[in-house]
Design an enzyme around this catalytic site. Structure first.
Site, mmCIF file in Angstrom:
data_model
loop_
_atom_site.group_PDB
_atom_site.id
_atom_site.type_symbol
_atom_site.label_atom_id
_atom_site.label_comp_id
_atom_site.label_asym_id
_atom_site.label_seq_id
_atom_site.Cartn_x
_atom_site.Cartn_y
_atom_site.Cartn_z
ATOM 1 N N THR A 1 41.297 55.535 46.307
ATOM 2 C CA THR A 1 42.447 54.783 46.607
ATOM 3 C C THR A 1 42.175 54.160 45.776
ATOM 4 O O THR A 1 42.930 52.419 45.273
ATOM 5 C CB THR A 1 42.394 54.658 47.917
ATOM 6 O OG1 THR A 1 42.217 55.990 48.265
ATOM 7 C CG2 THR A 1 43.051 54.249 49.256
ATOM 8 N N LEU B 1 40.383 59.890 39.574
ATOM 9 C CA LEU B 1 39.302 59.671 39.451
ATOM 10 C C LEU B 1 39.235 58.205 39.524
ATOM 11 O O LEU B 1 39.765 57.506 38.876
ATOM 12 C CB LEU B 1 38.462 59.669 37.656
ATOM 13 C CG LEU B 1 36.878 59.275 37.648
ATOM 14 C CD1 LEU B 1 35.978 59.897 38.859
ATOM 15 C CD2 LEU B 1 36.305 59.680 36.574
ATOM 16 N N HIS C 1 28.856 20.354 41.074
ATOM 17 C CA HIS C 1 30.260 19.229 41.268
ATOM 18 C C HIS C 1 30.891 19.233 39.792
ATOM 19 O O HIS C 1 30.658 18.551 38.756
ATOM 20 C CB HIS C 1 29.392 18.103 41.250
ATOM 21 C CG HIS C 1 30.597 17.298 42.202
ATOM 22 N ND1 HIS C 1 31.187 17.016 42.991
ATOM 23 C CD2 HIS C 1 31.311 15.579 41.004
ATOM 24 C CE1 HIS C 1 32.028 16.281 43.053
ATOM 25 N NE2 HIS C 1 32.066 15.150 41.980
ATOM 26 N N GLY D 1 46.084 50.616 59.525
ATOM 27 C CA GLY D 1 44.379 50.562 59.550
ATOM 28 C C GLY D 1 44.973 52.000 58.541
ATOM 29 O O GLY D 1 46.021 52.499 58.289
#
Length: 459
Positions: A45, A42, A436, A265
């Site tokens: 990938t 579960l 900042h 890929g």
């Protein structure tokens, strides 16, 4: 929970990765009866071979670099070595904790979780180990797998990211075949771990899907890190002898390495699952859908990496939720592919959302862009990182793309997505106060400049 053999579920989901489990959880939340079929673990990938373990490796790589570079911050540290056993223990611990949490969620949602390899035996039926699981709706979410090139066999010292995630040694020399997201991330890891790294990419530039300015900056940064990149270079052959891989390029050049990482890929996992036999329209192994993720067969939907487009876990996750809501009659808004944020976790990190400058020119004609260099950002100087934030707007209209490169830029993509998604004007963002010192100020500064009122930047 064991499935009731005679039950017809509202939804049967085939695949328990990001798209599949998200669909199952959202559907259960909306009151649907759900069966979730998964042959592996579960989480799919993303959790076990992709996003989570690779980013854990990248964090370990960052720690290695911090140990090496302590002196430049006035901290005396020394880098001894990378203990791959320790790295894997850390990585696997992260994965295990997330896996247990996900299992708990599925159990609590009263989803019937069925372990085993499912096959689509009818438009309303997934068969698992001889048991037919019927659903009024079926969602295909079988994901993707690492690809290789024709004639390039995976094995030994030639491996994909799947095998690279568990290697027990740090190779001295690595050739990475492919300069896309997976390729540059692993190149970054191996370099930080101490390897000599060469990337071989057939296209003219690294991370070719990103804005061209991002590619140029990454190539500059990689050169500074002594990561070699051969672009416009094609592999003709790779052979192994003992522990050495010899890589031959079309130019006639040969490279020797201790490991060849194939990162060309990922392809869809659809073969042998009987999708085509059930009449589902396919294109080169992918399942084609309309904008509402419906296949051409009524009651059958597809989500995630098997649907053509960006192969990103959060895209699959969003698509899974969309389909659950679509089936429930909620009429959700279609997902705009260009509005999906993208992050590449190499060093320096890349984050982007929306259109590249080239795409924006093609779509809108006249565009305006601004690049704010991180050299003017206090927090980036503290972190000793280089890069920029690039904003693309359509003529005098809204911001249509934000592209960033530098340490921790992935953490800035949330605001960038809101800016692009809500079609904000630079003036709208310029009025927002950015804390900042943060790197987030760089986004504010870029929009101030585009709005015609630069503070720490040049108009």
């Amino acid at each position: 929970m064991a499935a009731d053999a005679g039950q017809t579920y509202d939804i049967v989901v085939l695949g328990g990765g990001s798209g599949g489990y998200a669909c199952a959880l959202r559907a259960a939340e909306l009151g649907a009866s759900v069966a979730l079929v998964e042959k592996g673990k579960l989480g799919g990938t993303c959790l076990h071979q992709g996003c989570i373990p690779t980013k854990a490796l990248l964090h370990a790589a960052e720690i290695a670099d911090s140990a090496r570079d302590g002196a430049k911050f006035g901290v005396k540290t020394t880098f001894e070595s990378v203990d791959m056993g320790g790295v894997h223990s850390y990585k696997d611990g992260v994965v295990s904790r997330l896996h247990k949490g996900l299992q708990g969620l599925v159990k609590a949602a009263s989803i019937d979780y069925i372990e085993g390899a499912g096959v689509l035996t009818a438009p309303d039926t997934v068969t698992v180990g001889g048991r037919a699981v019927k659903g009024r709706n079926v969602v295909l979410a079988t994901g993707s797998t690492a690809k290789s090139l024709p004639g390039l066999e995976i094995g030994g010292r030639i491996m994909t990211s799947d095998q690279a995630l568990s290697i027990d040694f740090v190779p001295a020399r690595v050739v990475v075949l492919g300069g896309g997201v997976i390729g540059v991330e692993f190149a970054s890891v191996f370099k930080s771990f101490g390897a000599e790294v060469t990337i071989v990419e057939a296209l003219p530039r690294l991370v070719a899907a990103e804005d061209e300015a991002i590619s140029k900056q990454l190539e500059r940064s990689f050169r500074k890190r002594k990561i070699a990149a051969k672009t416009g270079a094609k592999l003709t052959n790779a052979t192994q002898q003992g522990d050495v891989v010899t890589v031959s390029l079309e130019s006639g050049e040969t490279l020797e390495a201790d490991l060849l990482l194939v990162a060309v890929g990922r392809g869809p996992v659809t073969a042998g699952l009987c999708y085509e036999e059930r009449g589902i329209a396919m294109d080169r192994g992918f399942v084609t859908t309309d904008e509402r993720l419906r296949t051409n067969v009524p009651g059958v939907y597809a989500v995630g990496d098997i649907v053509p487009g960006l192969q990103l876990a959060h895209r699959g996750f969003a698509q899974g939720i969309f389909v659950a809501e679509e089936i429930a009659g909620k009429n959700p808004a279609p997902i705009e592919e260009s509005g999906i944020p993208r992050v590449t976790y190499c060093d320096p990190e890349i984050a982007s959302v929306g259109l590249t400058e080239a795409q924006a020119r093609k779509k809108h004609g006249e565009v305006a862009t601004y690049e704010y260099n991180l050299g003017g950002n206090g927090r980036s100087q503290i972190l000793q990182t280089q890069g920029f934030v690039k904003v693309v707007r359509a003529a005098n209209g809204p911001v249509v793309g934000v592209h960033m490169i530098g340490a921790r830029m992935g953490e800035q993509v949330g605001e960038a997505q809101l800016i692009v998604g809500w079609e904000a004007l630079p003036d709208d963002v310029a009025t927002m106060i950015h804390a900042h010192p943060t790197q987030n100020e760089a986004l504010g500064e870029a929009h101030l400049a585009l709005a015609g009122k630069p503070l720490h930047a040049h108009a």
